[in-house]
Scaffold this motif. Structure first.
Motif, mmCIF file in Angstrom:
data_model
loop_
_atom_site.group_PDB
_atom_site.id
_atom_site.type_symbol
_atom_site.label_atom_id
_atom_site.label_comp_id
_atom_site.label_asym_id
_atom_site.label_seq_id
_atom_site.Cartn_x
_atom_site.Cartn_y
_atom_site.Cartn_z
ATOM 1 N N PRO A 73 -17.377 2.379 34.817
ATOM 2 C CA PRO A 73 -17.422 3.819 34.531
ATOM 3 C C PRO A 73 -16.058 4.485 34.426
ATOM 4 C CG PRO A 73 -19.046 3.266 36.188
ATOM 5 C CD PRO A 73 -18.281 2.006 35.915
ATOM 6 N N CYS A 77 -14.647 6.518 31.208
ATOM 7 C CA CYS A 77 -14.168 7.902 31.288
ATOM 8 C C CYS A 77 -12.772 8.011 30.715
ATOM 9 C CB CYS A 77 -14.189 8.367 32.740
ATOM 10 S SG CYS A 77 -13.573 10.027 32.954
ATOM 11 N N PHE A 85 -24.633 15.131 35.660
ATOM 12 C CA PHE A 85 -25.783 14.417 36.208
ATOM 13 C C PHE A 85 -27.029 15.304 36.233
ATOM 14 C CE2 PHE A 85 -22.120 12.167 37.771
ATOM 15 C CZ PHE A 85 -22.500 10.832 37.676
ATOM 16 N N ARG A 89 -24.196 16.437 40.854
ATOM 17 C CA ARG A 89 -23.454 15.641 41.831
ATOM 18 C C ARG A 89 -22.046 16.184 41.962
ATOM 19 N NH1 ARG A 89 -26.066 9.845 41.978
ATOM 20 N NH2 ARG A 89 -24.917 9.778 43.923
ATOM 21 N N PHE A 91 -18.764 17.426 44.492
ATOM 22 C CA PHE A 91 -18.225 17.086 45.805
ATOM 23 C C PHE A 91 -18.429 18.323 46.667
ATOM 24 C CE2 PHE A 91 -15.593 14.902 42.549
ATOM 25 C CZ PHE A 91 -16.245 13.675 42.661
ATOM 26 N N ARG A 165 -15.615 20.222 35.493
ATOM 27 C CA ARG A 165 -15.047 18.994 36.053
ATOM 28 C C ARG A 165 -15.044 17.883 35.005
ATOM 29 N NH1 ARG A 165 -18.231 16.096 40.879
ATOM 30 N NH2 ARG A 165 -19.559 15.587 39.102
ATOM 31 N N THR A 169 -11.499 15.799 32.577
ATOM 32 C CA THR A 169 -11.112 14.415 32.306
ATOM 33 C C THR A 169 -10.635 14.236 30.861
ATOM 34 O OG1 THR A 169 -13.318 13.724 31.569
ATOM 35 C CG2 THR A 169 -12.884 13.611 33.933
ATOM 36 N N ALA B 206 -20.198 9.937 41.514
ATOM 37 C CA ALA B 206 -19.633 11.034 40.733
ATOM 38 C C ALA B 206 -18.137 10.812 40.528
ATOM 39 C CB ALA B 206 -19.887 12.363 41.430
ATOM 40 N N ALA B 207 -17.458 10.333 41.572
ATOM 41 C CA ALA B 207 -16.017 10.109 41.449
ATOM 42 C C ALA B 207 -15.731 9.087 40.348
ATOM 43 C CB ALA B 207 -15.445 9.640 42.780
ATOM 44 N N ARG B 208 -16.510 8.027 40.327
ATOM 45 C CA ARG B 208 -16.265 7.001 39.305
ATOM 46 C C ARG B 208 -16.562 7.540 37.918
ATOM 47 N NH1 ARG B 208 -19.851 2.449 41.249
ATOM 48 N NH2 ARG B 208 -19.142 1.369 39.395
ATOM 49 N N MET B 210 -16.020 10.415 36.974
ATOM 50 C CA MET B 210 -14.906 11.283 36.602
ATOM 51 C C MET B 210 -13.617 10.488 36.403
ATOM 52 S SD MET B 210 -16.094 14.165 36.182
ATOM 53 C CE MET B 210 -17.684 13.496 35.789
#
Ligand code: ATP
Ligand code: MG
Lengths: 259, 346
Positions: A73, A77, A85, A89, A91, A165, A169, B206-208, B210
């Motif tokens: 993943p 990205c 999602f 999802r 943080f 968010r 990226t 989620a971190a992955r 991103m």
């Protein structure tokens, strides 16, 4: 028109269950494409194959001529694909600003130890990351909530934060999994304009899953319909609404009422 | 608040600490100084485990192993060849072990680097495991280190360990390393990379998605934490002047874990406060292990009693204040300024 993203015969098997079977879709650069289908049709599974969370049993994902099938993943990205999602999802403990900063990491040029030793280039980059993150928050209308904890934001704001968010990226291709879920009619109305605006402002190509037919028909230029993992129809919103197979499988009276 | 004011305030704190340490060195007795030394080392250890567990969410129980590696490497490097020749009673040391020698600064750094290298080695296979497995596997790692220390007599002198390790670790060294650890960890956590560590802890998927290379960052955090655990072990070896394999039983990891949990998983200031408080409480609790006379009733001293009392304290913290002293909050200059302002208007 040349396709930016191409799914070629993507098949995903879980044991005996064929969740998605030979899914093919070519998405032209700059398009907004919809992926619809009843619950459990395999839409999210398609997203997971494209973004590297599932390795397809067979088939390929091609981004701008480059085969990215089976990449993890984070590399997908980096290649320029970002997603949101179905069940948000974020943080939750971090602030809205910090959530967006995580998205900036993948384009970061300096290394962690350079920030530790006060390396000027790293400090400068951290400054630009913050400025850029604030710009993105402004673009989704969350400037006032930058310092709020993500989990304390109202639902619609959380959806927009997740998009900000993803934008951080620096994607070329954005996948939105049910962006209108849980929104009231007015919010989904705004969402349509919002999706078109980010497509134009950020030079994006967008694939979205959505159950809200008003949103799908209003914003998508092209639609693919899945049912039990099989693509049963593909075409313009008008063609999809008129397609008897689609009506039978999924849309039913609801879509006819909107048409 | 702007950055230069921050730097001035931080330098002020370091300056005050320096003055306090100079005063302590001049006026306090040896026992009190020893406790102050332990405070610095324990803060460093708590901080290093908090980086791994509290900030990155990796439940690691291998701290005693990393500390042992740091302690042995550092001790071997500061013991003189002559000392080593007389120390190794069971079997003589390998010539290269006996000849190895380095100044204290390098010896401690080498201890940290050795622990970091070990973390890299075990981290590459282990960090792909889920949470519970990681705890068990790192526990096993620490036990392997201890068994090796027992069974490599030509390197570690076996069960006898080392005595007479030069006592270089004074207040300046210990607080110096502690501050260095704090500086590095705080700078890292304040950077975008640090945000990603916390993101991995909160939601790795989620971190992955991103673009965060979760495996690489987990390895970084694990290795850096192990480095400071090794440094702490090296300082401890020189402070106590003796080490042996029994010192690095699971209780060692447990003590550090207690400080981290009590201070708050994910709070640097929590680790600093709890590291200091737990060290002092543990010392103070020694009295429960001595015979106590109440009126004409004499209670016998029970060895190990303070750990019982302490464990009860920990259970109480978990029952009544699950998130520890600080939770994930920090005491920052901004917050203190806000308190002062509020105090003035009240
Ligand atoms: N990791 C998995 N293991 C086993 N089965 C799975 C897995 N992921 C999805 N499935 C199955 O694949 C099918 C398609 O699921 P998917 O989540 O893609 O549906 P969907 O179209 O997104 O539905 P919804 O509209 O409810 O979100 C379902 O039957 C689901 O149970
Ligand atoms: Mg779904």
């Amino acid at each position: 028109m040349k396709a930016l993203v191409e799914a070629r015969d993507l098949t995903m098997r879980f044991g005996g269950l064929v969740a998605v079977s030979e899914f093919s879709l070519a998405i032209p650069k700059g398009a907004i494409v919809g992926l619809i289908g009843p619950n459990g049709a395999g839409k999210t599974t398609c997203f997971n194959m494209i973004t590297g969370f599932y390795r397809p049993t067979s088939g390929q994902v091609v981004l701008d001529g480059q085969d990215i099938t089976g990449l993890p993943p984070h590399l997908v990205c980096r290649a320029g694909i970002a997603r949101t999602f179905q069940n948000i999802r974020l943080f939750g403990n971090a602030t809205a600003l910090e959530n967006v900063l995580v998205g900036m990491y993948v384009r970061q040029k300096t290394s962690w130890w350079q920030s530790v030793v006060f390396w000027p280039a790293a400090l400068r980059e951290q400054e630009t990351q913050r400025t850029r993150a604030m710009e993105l928050l402004a673009a989704v209308g969350l400037t006032d909530m930058a310092a709020e904890k993500a989990s304390s934001l109202p639902y619609g704001a959380q959806r927009r934060l997740e998009i900000a968010r993803a934008l951080a990226t620096g994607p070329r291709f954005l996948l939105l999994d049910e962006p209108a879920a849980g929104m009231n009619p007015q919010e989904s109305q705004e969402l349509m304009a919002f999706i078109r605006r980010i497509r134009d402002d950020f030079d994006l190509t967008i694939l979205l899953i959505e159950h809200d037919m008003k949103v799908v028909m209003g914003v998508c230029e092209h639609i693919a319909v899945l049912d039990y993992g099989v693509t049963i129809a593909e075409g313009s919103p008008a063609a999809i609404q008129a397609n008897p197979k689609v009506i039978e499988a999924y849309l039913g009276e609801e879509a006819l009422a909107h048409a | 608040m702007n950055r230069s004011l921050h730097i001035i305030l931080n330098c002020g704190v370091v300056g005050c600490l320096g003055i306090l340490l100079a005063l302590a060195e001049r006026f306090l007795d040896g026992y009190s100084i020893q406790i102050l030394n332990l405070v610095a080392i324990n803060i460093l250890l708590a901080l290093s485990l908090n980086l791994i567990y509290g900030f990155t969410g990796m439940f690691s129980l291998g701290h005693a192993g990393f500390m042992a590696i740091g302690a042995y490497v550092c001790a071997l490097l500061i013991l003189t060849p002559d000392q080593k020749a007389t120390l190794f009673l069971l079997e003589p040391a390998y010539p290269w072990i006996e000849a190895a020698h380095a100044p204290f600064l390098l010896a401690v750094a080498a201890g940290g680097l050795a622990a970091g290298a070990a973390a890299l080695l075990v981290g590459i296979p282990l960090l792909r495991l889920g949470d519970d497995y990681l705890g068990i596997a790192t526990l096993g790692f620490a036990e392997i280190v201890r068994v090796l220390a027992n069974n490599l007599p030509r390197i570690t002198n076996g069960a006898l360990g080392f005595k007479g390790i030069p006592a270089y670790a004074d207040l300046w060294w210990n607080y110096g390393w502690c501050l260095l650890g704090l500086l590095i960890v705080v700078r890292l956590l304040g950077s975008t990379t640090g945000q990603c560590l916390k993101a991995i802890r909160d939601d790795e998927i989620a971190a992955r998605a991103m673009g965060v290379d979760a495996f690489r960052l987990k390895l970084l955090s694990f290795t850096l934490g192990a480095f400071f655990a090794g440094v702490g072990g090296g300082l401890l070896a020189s402070l106590l002047t003796t080490i042996d394999p029994k010192m690095f039983l699971f209780t060692m990891t447990f003590n550090v874990l207690m400080m981290v949990v009590m201070g708050g998983l994910g709070s640097v200031t929590g680790s600093v406060i709890a590291g200091a408080a737990v060290t002092m409480i543990l010392e103070w609790l020694r009295f429960v292990e001595n015979p106590i006379t109440v009126g004409n009733l004499t209670l016998p001293g029970i060895p190990g009693m303070r750990m019982v009392v302490f464990s009860l304290l920990l259970i109480a913290v978990i029952l009544f204040r699950r998130e520890g002293l600080m939770g994930t909050r920090e005491i920052t200059w901004e917050r203190m300024a806000a308190w002062v302002r509020r105090g003035r208007t009240a």
